[in-house]
Design a protein around this motif. Structure first.
Motif, PDB file in Angstrom:
ATOM      1  N   GLU A 110      59.237  33.867  42.265  1.00  0.00           N
ATOM      2  CA  GLU A 110      58.603  35.155  41.845  1.00  0.00           C
ATOM      3  C   GLU A 110      58.188  34.946  40.300  1.00  0.00           C
ATOM      4  OE1 GLU A 110      56.364  38.812  41.796  1.00  0.00           O
ATOM      5  OE2 GLU A 110      57.088  37.433  43.399  1.00  0.00           O
ATOM      6  N   ASP A 111      59.211  34.521  39.626  1.00  0.00           N
ATOM      7  CA  ASP A 111      59.220  34.481  38.225  1.00  0.00           C
ATOM      8  C   ASP A 111      58.280  33.575  37.872  1.00  0.00           C
ATOM      9  OD1 ASP A 111      61.206  36.441  37.896  1.00  0.00           O
ATOM     10  OD2 ASP A 111      62.717  35.040  37.445  1.00  0.00           O
ATOM     11  N   LEU A 112      58.155  32.450  38.490  1.00  0.00           N
ATOM     12  CA  LEU A 112      57.155  31.448  38.243  1.00  0.00           C
ATOM     13  C   LEU A 112      56.014  31.737  38.398  1.00  0.00           C
ATOM     14  CD1 LEU A 112      56.622  28.639  37.362  1.00  0.00           C
ATOM     15  CD2 LEU A 112      57.617  27.527  39.180  1.00  0.00           C
ATOM     16  N   ILE A 113      55.413  32.300  39.549  1.00  0.00           N
ATOM     17  CA  ILE A 113      54.204  32.831  40.207  1.00  0.00           C
ATOM     18  C   ILE A 113      53.674  33.795  39.167  1.00  0.00           C
ATOM     19  CG2 ILE A 113      53.046  34.029  41.691  1.00  0.00           C
ATOM     20  CD1 ILE A 113      54.828  32.914  43.761  1.00  0.00           C
ATOM     21  N   ARG A 114      54.560  34.744  38.525  1.00  0.00           N
ATOM     22  CA  ARG A 114      54.134  36.031  37.560  1.00  0.00           C
ATOM     23  C   ARG A 114      53.818  35.095  36.151  1.00  0.00           C
ATOM     24  NH1 ARG A 114      54.790  41.309  38.624  1.00  0.00           N
ATOM     25  NH2 ARG A 114      55.760  41.627  40.659  1.00  0.00           N
ATOM     26  N   HIS A 115      54.514  34.159  35.899  1.00  0.00           N
ATOM     27  CA  HIS A 115      54.267  33.597  34.673  1.00  0.00           C
ATOM     28  C   HIS A 115      53.057  32.599  34.780  1.00  0.00           C
ATOM     29  CE1 HIS A 115      54.883  31.298  30.933  1.00  0.00           C
ATOM     30  NE2 HIS A 115      55.099  30.097  31.484  1.00  0.00           N
ATOM     31  N   LEU A 116      52.696  31.774  35.796  1.00  0.00           N
ATOM     32  CA  LEU A 116      51.428  31.304  35.940  1.00  0.00           C
ATOM     33  C   LEU A 116      50.244  32.157  35.946  1.00  0.00           C
ATOM     34  CD1 LEU A 116      49.872  28.708  36.652  1.00  0.00           C
ATOM     35  CD2 LEU A 116      50.272  29.047  39.229  1.00  0.00           C
ATOM     36  N   GLY A 117      50.324  33.327  36.610  1.00  0.00           N
ATOM     37  CA  GLY A 117      49.270  34.350  36.632  1.00  0.00           C
ATOM     38  C   GLY A 117      49.023  34.779  35.101  1.00  0.00           C
ATOM     39  N   GLN A 118      50.083  35.017  34.476  1.00  0.00           N
ATOM     40  CA  GLN A 118      49.949  35.541  33.081  1.00  0.00           C
ATOM     41  C   GLN A 118      49.000  34.597  32.112  1.00  0.00           C
ATOM     42  OE1 GLN A 118      54.064  36.774  32.114  1.00  0.00           O
ATOM     43  NE2 GLN A 118      53.601  38.459  33.160  1.00  0.00           N
ATOM     44  N   TYR A 166      58.333  28.365  52.927  1.00  0.00           N
ATOM     45  CA  TYR A 166      57.263  28.603  52.901  1.00  0.00           C
ATOM     46  C   TYR A 166      56.638  29.125  51.554  1.00  0.00           C
ATOM     47  CZ  TYR A 166      57.723  28.619  57.935  1.00  0.00           C
ATOM     48  OH  TYR A 166      58.058  28.251  59.420  1.00  0.00           O
ATOM     49  N   ARG A 167      57.096  29.837  50.870  1.00  0.00           N
ATOM     50  CA  ARG A 167      56.960  30.178  49.660  1.00  0.00           C
ATOM     51  C   ARG A 167      56.809  29.091  48.440  1.00  0.00           C
ATOM     52  NH1 ARG A 167      58.315  35.400  45.871  1.00  0.00           N
ATOM     53  NH2 ARG A 167      56.268  35.821  45.057  1.00  0.00           N
ATOM     54  N   LEU A 168      57.786  28.096  48.441  1.00  0.00           N
ATOM     55  CA  LEU A 168      57.821  27.150  47.642  1.00  0.00           C
ATOM     56  C   LEU A 168      56.740  26.198  48.115  1.00  0.00           C
ATOM     57  CD1 LEU A 168      58.811  25.308  45.382  1.00  0.00           C
ATOM     58  CD2 LEU A 168      60.852  24.437  47.137  1.00  0.00           C
ATOM     59  N   LEU A 169      56.472  26.012  49.391  1.00  0.00           N
ATOM     60  CA  LEU A 169      55.327  25.050  49.833  1.00  0.00           C
ATOM     61  C   LEU A 169      54.075  25.417  49.265  1.00  0.00           C
ATOM     62  CD1 LEU A 169      54.268  22.564  51.102  1.00  0.00           C
ATOM     63  CD2 LEU A 169      54.218  24.046  53.099  1.00  0.00           C
ATOM     64  N   ASP A 170      53.694  26.668  49.434  1.00  0.00           N
ATOM     65  CA  ASP A 170      52.438  27.556  48.962  1.00  0.00           C
ATOM     66  C   ASP A 170      52.479  27.411  47.512  1.00  0.00           C
ATOM     67  OD1 ASP A 170      50.284  29.173  49.163  1.00  0.00           O
ATOM     68  OD2 ASP A 170      51.669  30.755  48.243  1.00  0.00           O
ATOM     69  N   LEU A 171      53.600  27.484  46.843  1.00  0.00           N
ATOM     70  CA  LEU A 171      53.491  27.405  45.185  1.00  0.00           C
ATOM     71  C   LEU A 171      52.956  25.752  44.888  1.00  0.00           C
ATOM     72  CD1 LEU A 171      55.207  28.796  42.275  1.00  0.00           C
ATOM     73  CD2 LEU A 171      55.458  26.304  42.766  1.00  0.00           C
ATOM     74  N   LEU A 172      53.690  24.831  45.461  1.00  0.00           N
ATOM     75  CA  LEU A 172      53.468  23.426  45.114  1.00  0.00           C
ATOM     76  C   LEU A 172      52.048  23.044  45.627  1.00  0.00           C
ATOM     77  CD1 LEU A 172      56.896  22.054  46.526  1.00  0.00           C
ATOM     78  CD2 LEU A 172      56.111  22.421  43.878  1.00  0.00           C
ATOM     79  N   LEU A 173      51.587  23.488  46.887  1.00  0.00           N
ATOM     80  CA  LEU A 173      50.091  23.258  47.214  1.00  0.00           C
ATOM     81  C   LEU A 173      49.149  23.625  46.280  1.00  0.00           C
ATOM     82  CD1 LEU A 173      50.629  23.563  51.140  1.00  0.00           C
ATOM     83  CD2 LEU A 173      50.333  21.441  49.767  1.00  0.00           C
ATOM     84  N   ASN A 174      49.413  24.913  45.407  1.00  0.00           N
ATOM     85  CA  ASN A 174      48.521  25.515  44.557  1.00  0.00           C
ATOM     86  C   ASN A 174      48.398  24.729  43.475  1.00  0.00           C
ATOM     87  OD1 ASN A 174      47.567  27.668  46.618  1.00  0.00           O
ATOM     88  ND2 ASN A 174      49.123  29.210  45.667  1.00  0.00           N
ATOM     89  N   HIS A 175      49.423  24.504  42.976  1.00  0.00           N
ATOM     90  CA  HIS A 175      49.741  23.603  41.658  1.00  0.00           C
ATOM     91  C   HIS A 175      49.006  22.230  41.969  1.00  0.00           C
ATOM     92  CE1 HIS A 175      52.675  26.364  40.497  1.00  0.00           C
ATOM     93  NE2 HIS A 175      53.032  25.852  39.245  1.00  0.00           N
ATOM     94  N   GLU A 176      49.040  21.862  43.104  1.00  0.00           N
ATOM     95  CA  GLU A 176      48.234  20.481  43.445  1.00  0.00           C
ATOM     96  C   GLU A 176      46.612  20.806  43.162  1.00  0.00           C
ATOM     97  OE1 GLU A 176      47.582  16.545  44.039  1.00  0.00           O
ATOM     98  OE2 GLU A 176      49.534  17.436  43.960  1.00  0.00           O
ATOM     99  N   ARG A 177      46.143  21.722  43.536  1.00  0.00           N
ATOM    100  CA  ARG A 177      44.854  22.155  43.406  1.00  0.00           C
ATOM    101  C   ARG A 177      44.588  22.140  41.776  1.00  0.00           C
ATOM    102  NH1 ARG A 177      41.358  26.627  46.546  1.00  0.00           N
ATOM    103  NH2 ARG A 177      41.647  25.007  48.236  1.00  0.00           N
ATOM    104  N   LEU A 178      45.271  23.164  41.194  1.00  0.00           N
ATOM    105  CA  LEU A 178      45.236  23.252  39.805  1.00  0.00           C
ATOM    106  C   LEU A 178      45.464  21.950  39.047  1.00  0.00           C
ATOM    107  CD1 LEU A 178      47.117  26.613  39.344  1.00  0.00           C
ATOM    108  CD2 LEU A 178      44.712  26.243  39.172  1.00  0.00           C
ATOM    109  N   PHE A 179      46.377  21.115  39.390  1.00  0.00           N
ATOM    110  CA  PHE A 179      46.885  20.044  38.460  1.00  0.00           C
ATOM    111  C   PHE A 179      46.812  18.920  39.397  1.00  0.00           C
ATOM    112  CE2 PHE A 179      49.314  23.823  37.055  1.00  0.00           C
ATOM    113  CZ  PHE A 179      48.450  23.763  35.848  1.00  0.00           C
ATOM    114  N   PRO A 180      45.525  18.242  39.906  1.00  0.00           N
ATOM    115  CA  PRO A 180      45.894  17.196  41.020  1.00  0.00           C
ATOM    116  C   PRO A 180      46.792  16.076  40.500  1.00  0.00           C
ATOM    117  CG  PRO A 180      43.610  18.019  40.816  1.00  0.00           C
ATOM    118  CD  PRO A 180      44.416  18.783  39.576  1.00  0.00           C
ATOM    119  N   GLY A 181      47.726  15.451  41.333  1.00  0.00           N
ATOM    120  CA  GLY A 181      48.457  14.480  40.878  1.00  0.00           C
ATOM    121  C   GLY A 181      49.447  14.605  40.456  1.00  0.00           C
ATOM    122  N   TYR A 182      49.962  16.123  40.126  1.00  0.00           N
ATOM    123  CA  TYR A 182      51.197  16.507  39.274  1.00  0.00           C
ATOM    124  C   TYR A 182      52.325  16.030  40.021  1.00  0.00           C
ATOM    125  CZ  TYR A 182      52.887  20.256  42.063  1.00  0.00           C
ATOM    126  OH  TYR A 182      53.434  20.867  42.958  1.00  0.00           O
TER     127      TYR A 182
END
Length: 222
Positions: A110-118, A166-182
């Motif tokens: 939750e902390d990481l998702i909020r930070h990314l959004g901000q 599931y929440r960690l996987l969702d975050l990691l997949l979203n990061h892959e869309r934002l930062f391909p190959g990270y």
């Protein structure tokens, strides 16, 4: 004893309903969880224009979405919904100790998702650059937890999947869309994603056009 209310699909059970914007946002993790658990649900899509008219917003308990319907239970607040689903399907660890760790992981996410959004809402392009620089530090706690659990060959907590996975996987997949190959720089997390994606029902959902074409954020259109 930790309460676990295991459910199976039943034609007599009222379907779940997700009321949310046309995006992954706070709800894709719920969709992933339900799909992997063999459940069906209905979607009520709320456009930003409709939301800004204010009528639906005024009817929501905390003035925000998602809204989640489970039979005669109406829930708001995405983390409360996830915990409810975790209890319903036995996805909350095998005992109180594991449940506490699942909560800890979820709060860290939750902390990481909020930070990314901000970062992204402040200035999308500059925010992405700054966030990517900080990303190794943000991901380190989750790599540490994986490494401590069977050398990274299992789940984030214990030996069974939890709603935190599931929440960690969702975050990691979203990061892959934002930062391909990270994930090339995070082999343990990369293997974790590969392992979870291979779950048949979850794979079918993640490969579906509904998931693939759904933006992360309706407001940012990414």
């Amino acid at each position: 004893m930790l309460l676990k209310l295991h459910r199976t699909a039943s034609p007599k059970m009222p379907p779940y309903t997700i009321v949310y914007f046309p995006s992954r946002g706070r709800c894709e993790v719920m969709r992933m969880l339900l799909a992997d658990q063999g459940q069906s649900w209905k979607e009520e899509v709320v456009t930003l224009d409709a939301w800004e008219q204010g009528t639906l917003k005024a009817s929501c308990l905390f003035g925000q979405l998602p809204k989640f319907q489970d039979g005669d239970i109406t829930l708001y607040q995405s983390n409360a919904i996830l915990r409810h689903l975790g209890r319903s399907f036995g996805l909350y660890g095998k005992d109180q100790k594991e449940a506490a760790l699942v909560d800890m992981v979820n709060d860290g996410l939750e902390d990481l998702i909020r930070h990314l959004g901000q970062q992204l809402l402040r200035n999308y392009e500059e925010g992405k650059v700054q966030y990517l620089k900080e990303l190794p530090r943000h991901l380190k706690p989750f790599e540490t937890l994986l490494a401590q659990n069977k050398g990274g060959q299992s789940f984030i907590v214990g030996d069974q999947i939890s709603f935190a996975d599931y929440r960690l996987l969702d975050l990691l997949l979203n990061h892959e869309r934002l930062f391909p190959g990270y994930l090339n720089d995070f082999p343990m997390l990369s293997a974790y994603v590969t392992r979870l994606r291979a779950r048949p029902k979850l794979k079918a959902f993640l490969d579906s056009p509904e998931h693939v074409n759904r933006p992360i954020s309706a407001r940012l259109k990414i």
